[in-house]
Design a protein around this motif. Structure first.
Motif, PDB file in Angstrom:
ATOM      1  N   ASP A 157       0.871  -1.170   0.000  1.00  0.00           N
ATOM      2  CA  ASP A 157       0.000   0.000   0.000  1.00  0.00           C
ATOM      3  C   ASP A 157       0.904   1.214   0.000  1.00  0.00           C
ATOM      4  OD1 ASP A 157      -1.744   2.076   0.433  1.00  0.00           O
ATOM      5  OD2 ASP A 157      -2.711   1.189   2.178  1.00  0.00           O
ATOM      6  N   GLU A 197      -1.621   4.978  12.419  1.00  0.00           N
ATOM      7  CA  GLU A 197      -1.079   4.668  11.095  1.00  0.00           C
ATOM      8  C   GLU A 197      -0.472   5.919  10.477  1.00  0.00           C
ATOM      9  OE1 GLU A 197      -0.893   1.751   9.458  1.00  0.00           O
ATOM     10  OE2 GLU A 197      -1.935   0.662  11.036  1.00  0.00           O
ATOM     11  N   TYR A 230       0.045   7.958   7.039  1.00  0.00           N
ATOM     12  CA  TYR A 230      -0.527   8.074   5.708  1.00  0.00           C
ATOM     13  C   TYR A 230       0.276   9.057   4.885  1.00  0.00           C
ATOM     14  CZ  TYR A 230      -4.416   5.439   7.522  1.00  0.00           C
ATOM     15  OH  TYR A 230      -5.172   4.449   8.065  1.00  0.00           O
ATOM     16  N   LYS A 284       0.119   4.258   0.018  1.00  0.00           N
ATOM     17  CA  LYS A 284      -0.503   5.423   0.646  1.00  0.00           C
ATOM     18  C   LYS A 284      -0.457   5.334   2.174  1.00  0.00           C
ATOM     19  CE  LYS A 284      -3.089   7.143  -3.092  1.00  0.00           C
ATOM     20  NZ  LYS A 284      -1.990   7.706  -3.793  1.00  0.00           N
ATOM     21  N   ALA A 285      -0.046   4.194   2.707  1.00  0.00           N
ATOM     22  CA  ALA A 285       0.028   4.013   4.156  1.00  0.00           C
ATOM     23  C   ALA A 285       1.309   3.269   4.496  1.00  0.00           C
ATOM     24  CB  ALA A 285      -1.185   3.242   4.657  1.00  0.00           C
ATOM     25  N   GLN A 307      -2.524   9.172  11.741  1.00  0.00           N
ATOM     26  CA  GLN A 307      -3.941   9.156  12.071  1.00  0.00           C
ATOM     27  C   GLN A 307      -4.280   7.760  12.597  1.00  0.00           C
ATOM     28  OE1 GLN A 307      -6.563   9.841   8.756  1.00  0.00           O
ATOM     29  NE2 GLN A 307      -8.245  10.419  10.087  1.00  0.00           N
ATOM     30  N   ASP A 351       0.262  11.331   1.261  1.00  0.00           N
ATOM     31  CA  ASP A 351      -0.535  11.856   0.155  1.00  0.00           C
ATOM     32  C   ASP A 351       0.400  12.660  -0.741  1.00  0.00           C
ATOM     33  OD1 ASP A 351      -2.945  12.518  -1.291  1.00  0.00           O
ATOM     34  OD2 ASP A 351      -2.727  14.535  -0.460  1.00  0.00           O
TER      35      ASP A 351
END
Length: 120
Positions: free
Chosen positions: A6, A114, A116, A8-9, A111, A118
């Motif tokens: 992933d 976790e 994240y 994005k995380a 958040q 972007d």
């Protein structure tokens, strides 16, 4: 167990022209941003002990992978960092960072335990 990624995380490692590194992750309290100035080292690199092998077989493991050739990350490689803004919560704890680059932005934030990422 298959391999999934992933982009994005999860932790983020940035390397700069001078070979300095910034490694971002969620801190142990699950709320603040943790920054280290060294590259990530795999705690489960080969050869594995019998105990670690059982753990990896049952739970899986994190693996670093290079996303520099994948959009949207690829268009930010070798771009100048113009500005950096820390993101704080109400208690004034640093929970993220926003990088402004010549051709886009990278926003990293914690958040709910976790990290994240972007990219815009």
């Amino acid at each position: 167990m298959g391999t999934t990624a992933d982009d994005k995380a999860g932790p983020l490692e940035l390397t700069f022209d001078d070979e300095s590194t910034m490694f971002f992750d969620a801190a142990g309290n699950g709320e603040e941003l943790e920054l280290r100035s060294k590259r990530w080292e795999d705690p489960f690199k080969e050869p594995l002990s019998t105990e670690n092998k059982k753990f990896v077989e049952g739970s899986g493991k994190w693996t670093a992978f290079d996303v520099s050739n994948k959009p949207p990350f690829s268009r930010l490689i070798y771009k100048e960092v113009i500005g950096v803004e820390l993101i704080e919560n109400r208690e004034r704890k640093v929970v993220g960072v926003h990088f402004l680059l010549a051709d886009g932005t990278i926003r990293v934030g914690v958040q709910a335990d976790e990290l994240y990422v972007d990219v815009a």
